[in-house]
Design an enzyme around this catalytic site. Structure first.
Site, mmCIF file in Angstrom:
data_model
loop_
_atom_site.group_PDB
_atom_site.id
_atom_site.type_symbol
_atom_site.label_atom_id
_atom_site.label_comp_id
_atom_site.label_asym_id
_atom_site.label_seq_id
_atom_site.Cartn_x
_atom_site.Cartn_y
_atom_site.Cartn_z
ATOM 1 C CB CYS A 21 83.627 31.226 23.038
ATOM 2 S SG CYS A 21 85.019 31.011 24.151
ATOM 3 C CG PHE A 77 83.754 28.393 29.339
ATOM 4 C CD1 PHE A 77 83.759 27.296 28.495
ATOM 5 C CD2 PHE A 77 84.922 28.696 30.028
ATOM 6 C CE1 PHE A 77 84.895 26.514 28.351
ATOM 7 C CE2 PHE A 77 86.055 27.922 29.894
ATOM 8 C CZ PHE A 77 86.046 26.826 29.053
ATOM 9 C CD GLU A 105 80.165 23.239 15.819
ATOM 10 O OE1 GLU A 105 79.739 24.187 15.113
ATOM 11 O OE2 GLU A 105 81.367 23.127 16.137
ATOM 12 C CG HIS A 120 88.461 29.881 20.740
ATOM 13 N ND1 HIS A 120 87.624 30.935 20.468
ATOM 14 C CD2 HIS A 120 87.720 28.998 21.483
ATOM 15 C CE1 HIS A 120 86.449 30.711 21.006
ATOM 16 N NE2 HIS A 120 86.475 29.541 21.621
ATOM 17 C CE LYS A 148 86.404 29.170 17.698
ATOM 18 N NZ LYS A 148 85.201 29.031 16.844
ATOM 19 C CG HIS A 176 82.281 26.953 18.672
ATOM 20 N ND1 HIS A 176 82.622 28.284 18.804
ATOM 21 C CD2 HIS A 176 82.596 26.368 19.871
ATOM 22 C CE1 HIS A 176 83.125 28.504 20.011
ATOM 23 N NE2 HIS A 176 83.118 27.351 20.677
#
Length: 413
Positions: free
Chosen positions: A162, A399, A313, A339, A334, A302
């Site tokens: 991502c 990830f 975050e 996403h 998002k 994010h």
């Protein structure tokens, strides 16, 4: 000597709209691009999550049929966004050897791969399409953009989950600085709303289960957030040196001021709870921009709407900005788009470009009960950023422990 790198064209195909302008206007209007999926395979495979942020305009409806048939949906979206961005930039007349492509995807041609597997099992090897491998390979979107625009400087692909397309923009910045090209099309695309990916993400308890109310399922920072919402689409930015842009009389949206890329080296899916890698990526982006944290006026976070990720975050933001993190206008877009995995960073960078250009932080929908552990300035309505110079960061984390951040500055000639 450091060159000023500017954005001269934008393009997008997202859950909010078929173009960059449509996506931006829908975002400002507080719309949601998340809808119930109308596919037979939802019931056939008893898929536990029945909604996602599908692209509002299918790419195959935009491209000519012979072109679309030879491309995986991830490449289709890439071509739609890149064509729009290049046209928006005025279709710059640049030697093919000076035109580059920095593209990204997180998963690649999953539809082409698994459709071919179904054909093999059901009809045998002779019925498998000869173009299966060229359609499924992760570099296919970059190749499609490169061939369409005759970009021969290079066509590179990033696959860092991502964080992918934010990293592609950071790479484009460096490639322009080093003189590898005069103009670069940078961005990312994803088309992975497929039963296998939804089932897998659901199995790891990563997805929201709000099947009864999809439009409010993605709710970053809300106390009852329960996971992210899958999305699809693409976004593209045309980048070039300021000198090159001014020489051809191009309009300029904003400046890409710097980028930072780091790795957590912590866990394959979870990010570092101390936020050290994420914080360092922000710091690197600001250092490359020649800026201090005190100059930042906006953050596109994010913010995936996962219970742990949103808090981690914030921990990283606090490490960089201290108590000032509570004061900077934050947008968690998002909530509206879902996403887009490998394509999400490019779309959010595009939104950040427009945010600093228009001096407005877009709204974060679905935030009804803010989590007290994440004391950020997040509004359900657009927030004015003021008339002065703007400096924003756009965060992406993926990830594998991938972190990528770009710093974007308003442009005033």
């Amino acid at each position: 000597m450091t060159k000023k790198i500017v954005v001269t064209g934008i393009g997008a195909s997202s859950p909010l709209g078929g173009t960059a302008d449509e996506s931006w206007n829908a975002l400002l209007a507080g719309e949601s691009g998340v809808r119930t999926l109308e596919y037979d395979w939802i019931e056939q495979y008893d898929i536990p999550v029945t909604f996602a942020g599908q692209a509002k305009v299918p790419a195959e409806e935009v491209l000519e049929r012979p072109v679309a048939k030879r491309l995986d949906p991830s490449s289709q979206f890439a071509l739609v966004a890149a064509k729009e961005a290049f046209a928006d930039a005025g279709s710059p007349e640049v030697a093919p050897e000076r035109l580059g492509v920095d593209w990204a995807t997180g998963i690649g041609g999953v539809w082409s791969l698994l459709n071919a597997w179904d054909v093999l099992r059901e009809k045998g090897p002779r019925r498998v399409m000869p173009l299966t491998v060229p359609m499924l390979m992760p570099n296919a979107p970059a190749a499609a953009v490169s061939m369409h625009l005759e970009a021969r400087a290079y066509a590179r692909t990033v696959a860092s989950a991502c964080a992918s397309s934010t990293e592609s923009i950071a790479n484009a910045y460096e490639h322009l600085q080093s003189g590898l090209a005069d103009v670069v099309i940078a961005g990312g695309s994803e088309a992975a709303i497929h039963p296998i990916t939804i089932a897998s993400f659901a199995s790891m308890q990563a997805l929201s289960r709000r099947n009864d109310d999809p439009a409010t399922a993605s709710r970053p920072y809300n106390t009852d957030r329960d996971g992210f919402v899958m999305g699809e689409g693409a976004a593209a930015l045309v980048l070039e040196t300021e000198e090159h842009a001014l020489a051809r009389g191009a309009k300029i949206y904003a400046e890409i001021a710097g980028g930072g890329v780091t790795a957590d080296s912590y866990h394959i899916t979870a990010n570092d709870p101390e936020g050290r890698g994420a914080a360092r990526a922000m710091q690197l982006a600001l250092e490359q921009a020649g800026a201090s944290p005190d100059e930042v006026t906006h953050i596109n976070a994010h913010a995936t709407s996962t219970p742990v990720g949103d808090i981690n975050e914030y921990t990283a933001l606090h490490a960089v900005f201290g108590d000032r993190a509570k004061e900077i206008p934050v947008s968690a877009t998002k909530a509206a788009t879902g996403h887009l995995l490998g394509g999400t960073g490019a779309l959010e960078a595009l939104f950040t470009v427009l945010a600093v250009k228009n001096r407005v932080a877009p709204p974060t929908i679905n935030l009804v009960s803010p989590d007290p552990e994440i004391p950020l300035t997040v509004s359900g309505e657009s927030q004015a950023l003021g008339d002065g110079p703007q400096l924003a960061i756009s965060n992406s984390f993926g990830f594998g422990g991938h972190n990528a951040v770009v710093a974007i500055r308003s442009y005033d000639a």
